[in-house]
Write a protein that holds these residues in place. Structure first.
Motif, mmCIF file in Angstrom:
data_model
loop_
_atom_site.group_PDB
_atom_site.id
_atom_site.type_symbol
_atom_site.label_atom_id
_atom_site.label_comp_id
_atom_site.label_asym_id
_atom_site.label_seq_id
_atom_site.Cartn_x
_atom_site.Cartn_y
_atom_site.Cartn_z
ATOM 1 N N ASP A 162 0.792 -1.230 0.000
ATOM 2 C CA ASP A 162 0.000 0.000 0.000
ATOM 3 C C ASP A 162 0.824 1.281 0.000
ATOM 4 N N TYR A 163 2.159 1.190 -0.180
ATOM 5 C CA TYR A 163 2.949 2.402 -0.427
ATOM 6 C C TYR A 163 2.384 3.020 -1.695
ATOM 7 N N GLN A 164 2.204 4.331 -1.682
ATOM 8 C CA GLN A 164 1.521 4.977 -2.786
ATOM 9 C C GLN A 164 2.184 6.313 -3.116
ATOM 10 N N ILE A 165 2.271 6.584 -4.405
ATOM 11 C CA ILE A 165 2.742 7.890 -4.852
ATOM 12 C C ILE A 165 1.773 8.408 -5.905
ATOM 13 N N THR A 166 1.631 9.710 -5.953
ATOM 14 C CA THR A 166 0.817 10.348 -6.983
ATOM 15 C C THR A 166 1.697 11.369 -7.683
ATOM 16 N N MET A 167 1.597 11.374 -8.993
ATOM 17 C CA MET A 167 2.396 12.319 -9.769
ATOM 18 C C MET A 167 1.567 12.846 -10.930
ATOM 19 N N PRO A 168 1.885 14.035 -11.410
ATOM 20 C CA PRO A 168 1.191 14.562 -12.586
ATOM 21 C C PRO A 168 1.568 13.766 -13.834
ATOM 22 N N ILE A 169 0.588 13.440 -14.637
ATOM 23 C CA ILE A 169 0.866 12.730 -15.887
ATOM 24 C C ILE A 169 1.786 13.582 -16.768
ATOM 25 N N ALA A 170 1.670 14.889 -16.678
ATOM 26 C CA ALA A 170 2.496 15.786 -17.490
ATOM 27 C C ALA A 170 3.989 15.620 -17.204
ATOM 28 N N GLU A 171 4.343 15.054 -16.058
ATOM 29 C CA GLU A 171 5.756 14.865 -15.726
ATOM 30 C C GLU A 171 6.339 13.558 -16.250
ATOM 31 N N VAL A 172 5.510 12.727 -16.859
ATOM 32 C CA VAL A 172 5.993 11.478 -17.458
ATOM 33 C C VAL A 172 6.692 11.845 -18.764
ATOM 34 N N ARG A 173 7.957 11.478 -18.869
ATOM 35 C CA ARG A 173 8.772 11.882 -20.011
ATOM 36 C C ARG A 173 9.034 10.719 -20.961
ATOM 37 N N ASP A 174 9.568 11.058 -22.120
ATOM 38 C CA ASP A 174 9.848 10.049 -23.141
ATOM 39 C C ASP A 174 10.950 9.080 -22.741
ATOM 40 N N ASP A 175 11.849 9.496 -21.851
ATOM 41 C CA ASP A 175 12.962 8.624 -21.480
ATOM 42 C C ASP A 175 12.737 7.889 -20.162
ATOM 43 N N GLY A 176 11.587 8.025 -19.570
ATOM 44 C CA GLY A 176 11.329 7.301 -18.329
ATOM 45 C C GLY A 176 10.157 7.909 -17.605
ATOM 46 N N PRO A 177 9.653 7.196 -16.675
ATOM 47 C CA PRO A 177 10.132 5.957 -16.087
ATOM 48 C C PRO A 177 9.668 4.715 -16.859
ATOM 49 N N LEU A 178 10.239 3.603 -16.457
ATOM 50 C CA LEU A 178 9.975 2.307 -17.071
ATOM 51 C C LEU A 178 9.256 1.416 -16.072
ATOM 52 N N LEU A 179 8.191 0.768 -16.516
ATOM 53 C CA LEU A 179 7.534 -0.267 -15.715
ATOM 54 C C LEU A 179 8.279 -1.566 -15.997
ATOM 55 N N ALA A 180 9.313 -1.810 -15.214
ATOM 56 C CA ALA A 180 10.191 -2.957 -15.451
ATOM 57 C C ALA A 180 9.593 -4.216 -14.839
ATOM 58 N N TYR A 181 9.614 -5.288 -15.607
ATOM 59 C CA TYR A 181 9.210 -6.594 -15.094
ATOM 60 C C TYR A 181 10.321 -7.633 -15.283
ATOM 61 N N LEU A 182 11.392 -7.207 -15.961
ATOM 62 C CA LEU A 182 12.580 -8.051 -16.084
ATOM 63 C C LEU A 182 13.778 -7.280 -15.539
ATOM 64 N N MET A 183 14.585 -7.951 -14.743
ATOM 65 C CA MET A 183 15.840 -7.384 -14.265
ATOM 66 C C MET A 183 16.929 -8.380 -14.626
ATOM 67 N N ASN A 184 17.924 -7.908 -15.365
ATOM 68 C CA ASN A 184 18.968 -8.792 -15.885
ATOM 69 C C ASN A 184 18.358 -9.978 -16.627
ATOM 70 N N ASP A 185 17.356 -9.674 -17.452
ATOM 71 C CA ASP A 185 16.661 -10.641 -18.322
ATOM 72 C C ASP A 185 15.844 -11.689 -17.572
ATOM 73 N N GLN A 186 15.593 -11.487 -16.292
ATOM 74 C CA GLN A 186 14.819 -12.446 -15.496
ATOM 75 C C GLN A 186 13.606 -11.756 -14.881
ATOM 76 N N PRO A 187 12.459 -12.469 -14.819
ATOM 77 C CA PRO A 187 11.311 -11.896 -14.103
ATOM 78 C C PRO A 187 11.696 -11.611 -12.652
ATOM 79 N N MET A 188 11.171 -10.532 -12.117
ATOM 80 C CA MET A 188 11.491 -10.147 -10.751
ATOM 81 C C MET A 188 10.507 -10.782 -9.774
ATOM 82 N N SER A 189 11.053 -11.414 -8.759
ATOM 83 C CA SER A 189 10.219 -11.968 -7.697
ATOM 84 C C SER A 189 9.877 -10.851 -6.721
ATOM 85 N N LEU A 190 8.980 -11.133 -5.786
ATOM 86 C CA LEU A 190 8.672 -10.145 -4.752
ATOM 87 C C LEU A 190 9.926 -9.741 -3.996
ATOM 88 N N ARG A 191 10.791 -10.693 -3.731
ATOM 89 C CA ARG A 191 12.037 -10.423 -3.015
ATOM 90 C C ARG A 191 12.948 -9.480 -3.805
#
Length: 173
Positions: A107-136
């Motif tokens: 339930d950690y939560q952040i709110t940001m203006p959509i206008a601040e989303v830029r072309d170079d980031g952020p990224l909704l990453a689901y792979l880290m070093n080519d592997q799916p990320m576990s909760l850990r």
């Protein structure tokens, strides 16, 4: 009478095609086949449920993909991330409004203006070093910025927005 029926049929067919097209645009995501890792709600046009969009990893992988390597305050050395740029997700789901609220499993939560989303980031990453990320490993989805490539992303604000174990996004006014 017969002549007016002939004119109605093409008009009726055109209306049915328009309705089917509108439905396809507003509901163009299939139901997830795997475990849901991200749920979107609020001011979106693309759904696959009652006013929400649930996505599994395969559906995220079907969206435009980006990646970058960067060091983070939470990992050792340079790490490669792959996923969907937040701006591309906003476009894919037809999000409108002015704010985006991201919420983690704890339930950690952040709110940001959509206008601040830029072309170079952020990224909704689901792979880290080519592997799916576990909760850990801060998964299954981690909002990360290319910290090394832009000093604007090496700020307390960017670090606070780097939400891991992300599972919900809501688009608001």
């Amino acid at each position: 009478m017969l002549r007016s029926v002939r004119h109605i049929r093409p008009a009726l067919a055109a209306c049915l095609i328009a309705l089917a097209t509108a439905a396809a645009v507003a509901d163009d995501f299939a139901a997830p086949g795997g475990d849901v890792i991200l749920t979107l709600s609020g001011m979106i046009t693309a759904t696959n449920g009652a006013a929400i969009l649930r996505l599994d990893q395969t559906q995220l992988a079907d969206l435009p993909q980006q990646g970058f390597s960067t060091a983070t305050p939470w990992t050792e050395g340079t790490v490669s991330f792959q996923g969907v740029l937040l701006k591309d997700l906003i476009t894919a789901v037809g999000a409108t409004g002015g704010t985006i609220t991201l919420t983690a499993l704890n339930d950690y939560q952040i709110t940001m203006p959509i206008a601040e989303v830029r072309d170079d980031g952020p990224l909704l990453a689901y792979l880290m070093n080519d592997q799916p990320m576990s909760l850990r490993d801060k998964g299954p989805v981690w909002l990360v910025f290319p910290y090394d490539s832009n000093a604007d992303y090496r700020t307390e604000q960017a670090y606070a927005r780097s939400i891991w174990q992300l599972d919900r996004i809501e688009f608001g006014p």
